[in-house]
Design a protein around this motif. Structure first.
Motif, PDB file in Angstrom:
ATOM      1  N   ALA A   1     -41.222 -67.049 -59.252  1.00 18.40           N
ATOM      2  CA  ALA A   1     -42.044 -68.114 -58.659  1.00 18.40           C
ATOM      3  C   ALA A   1     -41.627 -69.480 -59.194  1.00 18.40           C
ATOM      4  CB  ALA A   1     -43.519 -67.869 -58.942  1.00 18.40           C
ATOM      5  N   PHE A   2     -41.155 -69.534 -60.430  1.00 17.04           N
ATOM      6  CA  PHE A   2     -40.699 -70.805 -60.988  1.00 17.04           C
ATOM      7  C   PHE A   2     -39.398 -71.281 -60.352  1.00 17.04           C
ATOM      8  CE2 PHE A   2     -43.573 -69.758 -64.568  1.00 17.04           C
ATOM      9  CZ  PHE A   2     -44.312 -70.930 -64.532  1.00 17.04           C
ATOM     10  N   ALA A   3     -38.707 -70.404 -59.649  1.00 22.03           N
ATOM     11  CA  ALA A   3     -37.530 -70.820 -58.888  1.00 22.03           C
ATOM     12  C   ALA A   3     -37.912 -71.265 -57.480  1.00 22.03           C
ATOM     13  CB  ALA A   3     -36.523 -69.673 -58.817  1.00 22.03           C
ATOM     14  N   VAL A   4     -39.030 -70.769 -56.971  1.00 19.06           N
ATOM     15  CA  VAL A   4     -39.470 -71.119 -55.615  1.00 19.06           C
ATOM     16  C   VAL A   4     -40.195 -72.463 -55.604  1.00 19.06           C
ATOM     17  CG1 VAL A   4     -40.971 -70.414 -53.701  1.00 19.06           C
ATOM     18  CG2 VAL A   4     -39.629 -68.704 -54.904  1.00 19.06           C
ATOM     19  N   GLY A   5     -41.046 -72.727 -56.553  1.00 23.98           N
ATOM     20  CA  GLY A   5     -41.900 -73.909 -56.555  1.00 23.98           C
ATOM     21  C   GLY A   5     -41.218 -75.262 -56.536  1.00 23.98           C
ATOM     22  N   PRO A   6     -40.158 -75.479 -57.320  1.00 19.12           N
ATOM     23  CA  PRO A   6     -39.536 -76.810 -57.348  1.00 19.12           C
ATOM     24  C   PRO A   6     -38.853 -77.225 -56.050  1.00 19.12           C
ATOM     25  CG  PRO A   6     -39.002 -75.602 -59.335  1.00 19.12           C
ATOM     26  CD  PRO A   6     -39.686 -74.640 -58.418  1.00 19.12           C
ATOM     27  N   VAL A   7     -38.487 -76.276 -55.201  1.00 17.27           N
ATOM     28  CA  VAL A   7     -37.764 -76.622 -53.971  1.00 17.27           C
ATOM     29  C   VAL A   7     -38.626 -77.454 -53.025  1.00 17.27           C
ATOM     30  CG1 VAL A   7     -36.563 -75.681 -51.968  1.00 17.27           C
ATOM     31  CG2 VAL A   7     -36.262 -74.629 -54.210  1.00 17.27           C
TER      32      VAL A   7
ATOM     33  N   LYS B   1     -36.927 -64.875 -49.591  1.00 20.76           N
ATOM     34  CA  LYS B   1     -36.115 -63.753 -49.103  1.00 20.76           C
ATOM     35  C   LYS B   1     -35.028 -63.387 -50.110  1.00 20.76           C
ATOM     36  CE  LYS B   1     -33.547 -62.042 -45.165  1.00 20.76           C
ATOM     37  NZ  LYS B   1     -33.965 -60.694 -45.467  1.00 20.76           N
ATOM     38  N   PHE B   2     -34.354 -64.403 -50.669  1.00 17.60           N
ATOM     39  CA  PHE B   2     -33.273 -64.140 -51.621  1.00 17.60           C
ATOM     40  C   PHE B   2     -33.798 -63.577 -52.941  1.00 17.60           C
ATOM     41  CE2 PHE B   2     -30.648 -65.730 -55.157  1.00 17.60           C
ATOM     42  CZ  PHE B   2     -29.487 -65.025 -54.886  1.00 17.60           C
ATOM     43  N   LEU B   3     -34.837 -64.191 -53.496  1.00 21.29           N
ATOM     44  CA  LEU B   3     -35.310 -63.799 -54.825  1.00 21.29           C
ATOM     45  C   LEU B   3     -36.044 -62.464 -54.828  1.00 21.29           C
ATOM     46  CD1 LEU B   3     -36.510 -67.261 -56.121  1.00 21.29           C
ATOM     47  CD2 LEU B   3     -34.561 -65.938 -56.946  1.00 21.29           C
ATOM     48  N   TYR B   4     -36.856 -62.228 -53.796  1.00 14.96           N
ATOM     49  CA  TYR B   4     -37.640 -60.994 -53.783  1.00 14.96           C
ATOM     50  C   TYR B   4     -36.964 -59.872 -53.006  1.00 14.96           C
ATOM     51  CZ  TYR B   4     -41.329 -63.878 -55.751  1.00 14.96           C
ATOM     52  OH  TYR B   4     -42.059 -64.702 -56.580  1.00 14.96           O
ATOM     53  N   GLY B   5     -35.932 -60.193 -52.227  1.00 14.69           N
ATOM     54  CA  GLY B   5     -35.155 -59.180 -51.520  1.00 14.69           C
ATOM     55  C   GLY B   5     -35.943 -58.387 -50.505  1.00 14.69           C
ATOM     56  N   ARG B   6     -36.784 -59.067 -49.744  1.00 17.47           N
ATOM     57  CA  ARG B   6     -37.608 -58.381 -48.743  1.00 17.47           C
ATOM     58  C   ARG B   6     -37.111 -58.689 -47.339  1.00 17.47           C
ATOM     59  NH1 ARG B   6     -41.273 -55.100 -51.568  1.00 17.47           N
ATOM     60  NH2 ARG B   6     -41.076 -55.859 -53.694  1.00 17.47           N
TER      61      ARG B   6
END
Length: 125
Positions: A48-54, A85-90
């Motif tokens: 989540a810390f990779a998703v939030g700053p974008v 999609k990339f981080l969670y691979g769903r």
């Protein structure tokens, strides 16, 4: 670059812009984790810390330069989808659902926090 110069010259130091970005990124990371946890179950917090700053970076850049907010929203949602999609691979469908919940949680929690802030600022002490 002119808009950034004008904004900082008007009294908003670079540290204020950086602080705003950092707090907004932290807020969006928290709401991303809430959304992913509610949709996907037990997930790692560091994703989540990779998703939030974008989306936070998009908001700061588009606001700084006075660009169209609807384009910013579309770009933020699109990149949010890509990162989820990339981080969670769903699958695409599940990733879109996580992004939708992320958007809804962010708006609702933001409204509640803004409302509480407005009430506290107007409260007589």
């Amino acid at each position: 670059m002119d808009a950034l110069t004008l904004q900082t010259a008007a009294g908003a130091p670079v540290t204020a812009v950086a602080g705003t970005f950092a707090l907004f990124a932290l807020f969006l990371s928290l709401t991303a984790h809430i959304a992913a946890r509610n949709v996907l179950g037990d997930v790692e917090l560091k994703k989540a810390f990779a998703v939030g700053p974008v989306p936070a970076a998009i908001a700061v850049v588009f606001t700084t330069f006075g660009w169209n907010s609807f384009v910013a929203l579309a770009l933020a949602l699109g990149l949010d989808f890509g990162f989820v999609k990339f981080l969670y691979g769903r699958s695409n469908r599940l990733s879109a659902y996580v992004v939708t919940i992320h958007f809804v949680v962010s708006v609702l929690l933001g409204l509640v926090l803004f409302g509480l802030s407005a009430i506290l600022m107007t409260a007589p002490f």
